[in-house]
Design an enzyme around this catalytic site. Structure first.
Site, PDB file in Angstrom:
ATOM      1  CE  LYS A  48      -3.950  -2.257   2.148  1.00 41.91           C
ATOM      2  NZ  LYS A  48      -4.868  -2.334   3.298  1.00 41.91           N
ATOM      3  CB  CYS A  60      -1.554   0.955   8.256  1.00 42.99           C
ATOM      4  SG  CYS A  60      -0.510   2.108   9.133  1.00 42.99           S
ATOM      5  CG  ASP A  61      -3.629  -4.845   5.677  1.00 40.18           C
ATOM      6  OD1 ASP A  61      -4.507  -4.305   4.971  1.00 40.18           O
ATOM      7  OD2 ASP A  61      -3.731  -6.006   6.107  1.00 40.18           O
ATOM      8  CB  SER A  62      -5.257  -4.284  11.048  1.00 45.30           C
ATOM      9  OG  SER A  62      -4.703  -3.053  11.458  1.00 45.30           O
TER      10      SER A  62
END
Length: 198
Positions: free
Chosen positions: A52, A71-73
């Site tokens: 991203k 960001c990624d969760s």
């Protein structure tokens, strides 16, 4: 100071950054998250954050000398990586599996300084404990639509907050961006955290 760019459509991440004194420009990456399918949860969160960040940092036009944050969760439950639920039925199944138990929420962070090309990346992890919610509570929560838009099918800062009985680790990480980790990444790239305050 550089313009801070958030490569995410997450309203929770945007609000967290604003509350921390940072006013980011939002540019959604459009990355296909299925690219990381099959990776362990920890690696999946980091790889998606990197993808991203790269997708937005390479766009034109971008503010000159920007700091771009991707960001990624991902929630790890019983060794399985859980992103956003596919539909209502998927969200119900997840909550039936999560209730009364715990999972680890991983958030990958990737920060690129477009002036230097330098990149700093890391993943934060927080253990989340879930209430032993009833079937009726699960159905009511899923019916609100909130679980469908977030990793792990829950929020700690919204309607789902009442169903989270505790956390071990950084609260902000569960919301979607770990402020202490982000500060470390900003420092690693040679910038001052407080200079980002607007």
């Amino acid at each position: 100071m550089p313009t801070f760019v958030l490569a995410s459509a997450s309203p929770a991440r945007l609000k967290t950054l604003r509350n921390a004194g940072i006013e980011p420009t939002v540019i959604v990456s459009g990355v296909d998250e299925s690219q990381a399918d099959g990776l362990p949860p920890f690696e999946m969160a980091l790889q998606l954050a990197e993808l991203k960040c790269a997708a937005v940092a390479e766009r034109d036009p971008l503010p000159e000398g920007a700091l771009v944050l991707g960001c990624d969760s991902v929630l790890e439950l019983d060794g399985q990586a859980l992103g956003k639920p596919a539909d209502d039925a998927d969200a119900v199944r997840r909550w039936q599996a999560m209730r009364g138990g715990s999972g680890v929420l991983y958030t990958g962070h990737c920060l690129r300084d477009t002036a230097t090309g330098r990149v700093a990346a890391a993943t934060a992890s927080t253990t989340v404990f879930f209430a032993d919610v009833s079937d009726a509570e699960i159905d009511a929560y899923v019916a609100t639509g909130e679980p469908l838009h977030v990793a792990g099918a829950f929020t700690v800062d919204g309607l789902g907050g009442a169903f989270v009985t505790g956390i071990e680790g950084d609260h902000h990480n569960v919301v979607g961006v770990s402020l202490p980790l982000l500060r470390d990444l900003v420092l690693e790239l040679g910038h001052s955290w407080t200079d980002l305050w607007r």
